[in-house]
Every structure is written in C-alpha cells, then in structure tokens.
Design an enzyme around this catalytic site. Structure first.
Site, short mmCIF file in Angstrom:
data_model
loop_
_atom_site.label_atom_id
_atom_site.label_comp_id
_atom_site.label_asym_id
_atom_site.label_seq_id
_atom_site.Cartn_x
_atom_site.Cartn_y
_atom_site.Cartn_z
N PHE A 172 -6.96 -55.78 43.63
CA PHE A 172 -6.22 -55.91 42.50
C PHE A 172 -7.37 -56.13 41.26
O PHE A 172 -8.06 -56.96 41.69
CB PHE A 172 -5.15 -56.66 42.51
CG PHE A 172 -4.17 -56.75 41.33
CD1 PHE A 172 -3.50 -55.72 41.14
CD2 PHE A 172 -4.30 -57.85 40.33
CE1 PHE A 172 -2.61 -55.64 39.83
CE2 PHE A 172 -3.56 -57.85 39.19
CZ PHE A 172 -2.51 -56.85 38.93
N ARG A 191 4.70 -45.70 43.09
CA ARG A 191 4.80 -46.80 43.99
C ARG A 191 6.28 -47.18 44.12
O ARG A 191 6.81 -47.30 43.20
CB ARG A 191 3.89 -47.81 43.54
CG ARG A 191 3.54 -49.05 44.52
CD ARG A 191 2.68 -49.91 43.91
NE ARG A 191 3.03 -50.93 42.84
CZ ARG A 191 2.55 -51.90 42.81
NH1 ARG A 191 1.46 -52.37 43.18
NH2 ARG A 191 3.05 -52.78 41.64
#
Length: 426
Positions: A148, A399
């Site tokens: 991330f 997602r």
C-alpha cells in the site's frame, strides 16, 4: 461454473460451510445463506435491509445498529453527564482497554501490548522508527514494491531521516510476497522488514510466521501492516514472534470513517521501545508537566496526544461481535464468500474477458477478491449508479471486499450478476 447439480437449502448442514470442505460450485446463494451459521448477524447492521449491494467492506465497514445507541448514550451520559470527570473515570485508560479488546478478539496477543490512537500512517511512522531504533548500526529496510502506498511513502521518509537504504521485494501484483522472496533480500545489515499481511490489491495472504522467523534468523525486526487482515484473517502475533504491528479499524473492525488505528508491540521490547513522537500522554506522569519526557512503562509509551475517545466507540461494538463468534468462524465465512465470488467471476465475467487477479488457494487469500479487465474503471462507476458498491484499483481491478459479518451470499450473487451486465454492455 460447475455442472454438478445444485442442492436445496434443506439438504445442507451448517457444518458443511467449513472453509476447508466447502464446494461452493455445488450450492446456490439461497442455500448458502440458509446454511450460514453467521447469517443472523447481518440484520444487526444498518442498511442490510436495503437492496444496496455493498462490496467495499474492506475499505469502510457497515455500522452496527447498536452503535447508534452507544453514541447517544455517550453524548448524554458520559460526555454530557460526566464532562471532564470522564478522563479520570475511564477515558485515560480507554486506548489500552480497547487495545486489549482487539488483541484478545483478533490479534492472538496477550494484554498490555496493544493501544489505539492516531491514524494508521502516524502509527506506522512511529512503529517503524521504533523498530529501526531496536537495531542500531543496521542500515536497510526490506519492503514490498507493491505494498500500500502509505507503507512505501512512510518507509521512504524514515529512510531519508535516518540515512537508511530501502531494499525492494519485487512481486507479481496478482500474487504477493513469499518467504523466499523476502529471504533473498535479507542480510546482516537488515534492520527492519516492513510488509502487509494481506496485499491490498490482490488479497495475497503472506505467511507471517515463516517470514518473521526468516527475518529473526538474520537478527532483523519485523513490522506487519495488518490493515487488510485484522477482523478477516485469524492472527497469532504472540505465537508467531511478531515484533511490531499496526492496522486500521474502519475496515473489518467497523470503527467508522476516520476511526483510530492500533499498534502492537511485543512486551519483550517495551523497556527499550523508543518512538519519535513523544507527546505528553505517553509520559510516565502526564500531569507532572515536567521539563523532560520520561516514557511511560509498557505500551502506553506509544501514545502521543489526547486519545480519540469518540472514535473508539463504534469499534468496540464490532470487536465485541467478533469475540462473540470467534475468528475461526469469521474466517470460515470469509473463505466461503470469496470462494463463491471467484466461482461467479469464472462463470459470469471470464467469458467477457475478465480475469481473477487474486489467489485461488484460500490458504493464500485474504478477505477480498480482485477481478481485472481493461474497462473496470468505467464498470465500477456504472455499478455505483446502480447501488452496487465495489472498489476500483489500478490496473483495471474490480475489488470485491466481503465483510464476513455483514455480507450475504445472495448479495454476492446479485452484485456479480450486475457487474456482468454492465461489463457486457460497456
């Protein structure tokens, strides 16, 4: 999709939802919901009675209905009734109390090692600096190129501040980091290994235990980002020998937008744990107001400023719900949901050119599924207009975040069918 005949709900037993044995292809959504031992929890969530399909529970969880009562009671009785007395009566200790609740329900950690406060970014910075301080004289931080962005950005800042070198683990974005990948970058100069337990893009579930052991073998410290695993995947931080960990609480822990993060530090490190944001609340005697900072004993030294009391309230309700059913049951439901989503993706989206970009092995998959197609950005935008709410992640990733406590199998089927309709017409 499998050609096996679908079985009626009456033929199923709840035990058949065991994650290790589930054959999702042989079941339809109604049958899965009928056999789901956690299905009754869905009605506890605000909005679950509507037709909206929510595929973003790994970004922001739904709120529990009881949280509205908790917030109202807090305003009337605690904030309004006790006013500043609340600090002496409960609030000063609340970050540690809630930290222990998270540790017991979700982290596999003994009391006294977890506290709540600040954002994930701030706690990651504090924890990484503290981890580096545990290994003076070492100059490298190992991390994953596809982690991330916050993790990579914070690591780069710490590297600039301390004159460290970042060693990057290169991975396939559709998979994730393995123990061998990490081991190849380790050396006697490795100070810290910083990794996400579940990859935010692919949902790859790293083997935290073996990676931690490999890092310890060369004398390094390990810092895990648990943001996409806590509340979805069982953790055993103490048993795995983890040094430090951070995670957010607004995803599977249902703390609400902007709810504070948590930090875990193994008790063995507490006597020398040195974090850089030395605020008054982490002082051994906060109200002495002395000229110098003396760290509080234990995990309290990781606290900096005034704790976000209101921000911890909703979090406690979801953590209590997880504790009620246990993380093994949560994980079984999560695996069943993601397995069903993959089955539907193969049946409905693959013929339209889409491809599952998450691990098919549930042992290597966290709580979400990513399906890729070059037009997914437009598909996601259209789905939002239809009250089907997934997330989008480059490159071309739809997602699907499936919060186990609030998501039904019927919801998964409806959302995947809507995605297929939009993709077919785009």
């Amino acid at each position: 999709m499998s050609t096996q005949p679908r079985r009626a709900a009456a033929e199923l037993d709840a035990a058949e939802l065991d994650a290790a044995e589930l054959d999702a292809a042989a079941l339809d959504a109604a049958a899965l919901d009928a056999a789901d031992p956690l299905a009754h929890l869905r009605e506890r969530y605000v909005g679950s009675e509507t037709s909206l399909v929510y595929f973003d529970g790994n970004s922001l969880g739904r709120p529990l209905r009881v949280t509205a009562e908790r917030l109202a009671t807090f305003v009337e009785a605690e904030w309004g009734g006790r006013l500043i007395r609340g600090w002496d009566e409960a609030w000063m200790e609340l970050p540690l109390v809630v930290g222990d609740e998270i540790a017991a329900a979700c982290l596999g950690a003994a009391p006294g090692q977890t506290t709540v406060g600040d954002s994930t970014t701030v706690l990651l910075y504090k924890a990484l600096r503290a981890a580096c301080a545990l290994r003076p004289g070492r100059h490298e931080v190992v991390l994953c190129r596809d982690d991330f962005p916050t993790d990579r950005y914070v690591a780069a800042s710490v590297a600039r501040e301390l004159g460290l070198t970042l060693r990057w683990v290169e991975v396939d974005p559709a998979a994730g980091v393995s123990t061998d990948d990490v081991a190849a970058e380790l050396s006697g100069d490795t100070a810290v290994v910083l990794l996400s337990h579940v990859a935010y893009r692919s949902a790859w579930l790293a083997d935290a235990e073996t990676i931690t052991r490999a890092a310890h073998d060369v004398g390094a410290v390990v810092l895990w980002d648990l943001s996409h695993s806590v509340g979805s995947v069982p953790l055993a931080l103490d048993d795995w020998g983890v040094d430090l960990a951070v995670g957010c609480t607004y995803k599977y822990l249902g703390g609400g937008p902007g709810s504070p993060a948590f930090v875990y530090a193994a008790e063995r490190h507490h006597p020398v744990l040195d974090q850089p944001v030395t605020g008054w609340m982490g002082h051994a005697d906060p109200f002495a107001m002395g000229p110098d900072w003396t760290p509080a004993p234990g995990i309290r030294r990781m606290i900096s400023g005034t704790p976000p009391i209101v921000g911890m309230l909703a979090l406690r309700d979801t953590v209590a719900t997880i504790a009620e059913v246990g993380m093994e049951a949560v994980r079984a439901k999560s695996v069943s949901l993601t397995s069903y989503a993959i089955e539907l993706a193969d049946d409905l989206l693959a013929p339209l050119g889409a491809e599952v970009a998450s691990p098919r092995d549930p042992a290597r998959r966290g709580g979400h599924v990513t399906v890729e197609h070059p037009r997914m950005r437009e598909v996601v935008a259209s789905l939002w207009e239809r009250d089907v709410i997934p997330d989008y992640r480059d490159p071309g990733g739809l997602r699907i975040g499936l919060a186990p406590l609030s998501t039904s199998f019927t919801e998964v089927e409806e959302g995947m069918r809507a995605a297929a309709e939009v993709l077919a017409s785009s």
